[in-house]
Design a protein around this motif. Structure first.
Motif, short mmCIF file in Angstrom:
data_model
loop_
_atom_site.label_atom_id
_atom_site.label_comp_id
_atom_site.label_asym_id
_atom_site.label_seq_id
_atom_site.Cartn_x
_atom_site.Cartn_y
_atom_site.Cartn_z
N LYS A 84 -10.21 4.12 0.06
CA LYS A 84 -9.25 4.43 -0.99
C LYS A 84 -9.81 4.02 -2.35
O LYS A 84 -10.67 3.15 -2.46
CB LYS A 84 -7.90 3.74 -0.75
CG LYS A 84 -7.92 2.24 -0.80
CD LYS A 84 -6.51 1.68 -0.49
CE LYS A 84 -6.54 0.14 -0.51
NZ LYS A 84 -5.21 -0.42 -0.17
N GLY A 132 -7.38 7.96 7.21
CA GLY A 132 -7.99 7.55 5.96
C GLY A 132 -8.95 6.41 6.19
O GLY A 132 -8.64 5.45 6.92
N PHE A 184 -3.79 12.26 -1.02
CA PHE A 184 -4.55 12.16 0.23
C PHE A 184 -5.62 13.23 0.18
O PHE A 184 -5.33 14.42 0.09
CB PHE A 184 -3.62 12.38 1.43
CG PHE A 184 -4.27 12.16 2.77
CD1 PHE A 184 -4.42 10.89 3.29
CD2 PHE A 184 -4.73 13.25 3.50
CE1 PHE A 184 -5.01 10.69 4.53
CE2 PHE A 184 -5.33 13.06 4.74
CZ PHE A 184 -5.46 11.77 5.26
N VAL A 188 -1.80 5.51 3.81
CA VAL A 188 -1.95 6.92 4.18
C VAL A 188 -0.64 7.67 3.99
O VAL A 188 -0.61 8.77 3.42
CB VAL A 188 -2.43 7.04 5.64
CG1 VAL A 188 -2.41 8.49 6.10
CG2 VAL A 188 -3.84 6.46 5.78
N VAL A 233 -6.38 8.15 -1.18
CA VAL A 233 -6.91 7.85 0.15
C VAL A 233 -7.87 8.96 0.56
O VAL A 233 -7.57 10.15 0.41
CB VAL A 233 -5.78 7.69 1.18
CG1 VAL A 233 -6.34 7.58 2.59
CG2 VAL A 233 -4.93 6.47 0.85
N ALA A 280 0.07 8.16 0.30
CA ALA A 280 -0.83 9.16 -0.30
C ALA A 280 -0.42 10.57 0.09
O ALA A 280 -0.48 11.50 -0.72
CB ALA A 280 -2.28 8.87 0.12
N ARG A 281 -0.01 10.74 1.32
CA ARG A 281 0.45 12.07 1.76
C ARG A 281 1.69 12.49 0.97
O ARG A 281 1.85 13.65 0.58
CB ARG A 281 0.74 12.06 3.25
CG ARG A 281 -0.50 11.99 4.14
CD ARG A 281 -0.12 12.10 5.60
NE ARG A 281 -1.24 12.00 6.49
CZ ARG A 281 -2.07 12.99 6.81
NH1 ARG A 281 -1.88 14.19 6.28
NH2 ARG A 281 -3.06 12.81 7.65
N THR A 339 -10.55 10.67 3.53
CA THR A 339 -10.91 10.77 4.93
C THR A 339 -12.43 10.87 5.06
O THR A 339 -13.15 11.04 4.07
CB THR A 339 -10.29 12.01 5.60
OG1 THR A 339 -10.93 13.19 5.06
CG2 THR A 339 -8.79 12.08 5.35
#
Length: 224
Positions: A6, A3, A116, A107, A21, A110-111, A23
């Motif tokens: 955010k 990530g 995410f 991260v 978050v 968020a996952r 990428t």
């Protein structure tokens, strides 16, 4: 996958602090429609209000012709705006904080919570979301190799008809090129742009989150 940014905001109904978050290469749509990546059920927010997408190392914020505008640090934006860490995005009333500081804990959380957001891979699929006018929110799945786009008339023969008198008959076409999509202007009167850059008869390959303007109509391209 790492990530690199955010977005944090407070849900207007529950008061819960929400954190997304992003990428490298991620695209985030924001609006009142539940189909958005960030769904904000607040009356001042348009159904398709704004989009953030990654271009050449920077997250860019675009307003999608929202009714009440999009602001960064209390300044209303017009064209695409490059976001910097600490910027406050305001959708007239709701506020979102953009940050480039992302921890491993951010991260992981968020996952776990489904917030995410990773970059979409080009797979040959795609869709166009109309973000302005009477067709706002309508989604066109790109499920064939070529689509002509033009002004909607009683007997038009193009696959995508737009209720916009500033759109030509026809105006542009989108074509599948291997696992990508390309848009080509067909000599329209008012032109075609992608992210405010004119498109000519040679065309331009589309990336997830690109904002296409045909006349007064905006369309958002999503890779799938």
């Amino acid at each position: 996958m790492q990530g690199i940014a955010k977005i944090t905001w407070q849900h207007p109904e529950s008061g819960e602090i929400m954190e997304y978050v992003l990428t490298e290469g991620a695209t985030v749509t924001i609006g009142r429609a539940s189909s958005n990546d960030i769904y904000i059920p607040e009356q001042h927010v348009s159904r398709q209000h704004a989009v953030i997408n990654y271009r050449e190392g920077v997250f860019m914020l675009n307003d999608l012709s929202s009714a009440n505008g999009t602001f960064v640090n209390d300044q209303q934006i017009g064209d695409a705006f490059p976001l910097a860490s600490g910027d406050e995005i305001r959708l007239f009333v709701p506020k979102l904080l953009f940050s480039a500081v992302v921890s491993d804990e951010d991260v992981q959380r968020a996952r776990e919570t489904g917030t995410f957001i990773a970059a979409m891979l080009n797979s040959g699929g795609g869709k166009l979301v109309i973000t302005t006018g009477p067709q706002e929110g309508e989604t066109i799945d790109l499920n064939r190799d070529e689509f002509l786009i033009g002004r909607a008339t009683v007997n038009h023969q193009w696959q995508i008809g737009l209720y916009d008198p500033s759109v030509s008959r026809p105006h542009a076409k989108v074509t599948r090129v291997e696992d990508r999509w390309m848009i080509v202007d067909l000599g329209s009167s008012n032109g075609t742009t992608v992210n405010n850059t004119p498109v000519n008869e040679k065309g331009r390959l589309l990336n997830d989150g690109d904002v296409i303007a045909l006349g007064a109509t905006l369309l958002l391209f999503r890779s799938n």
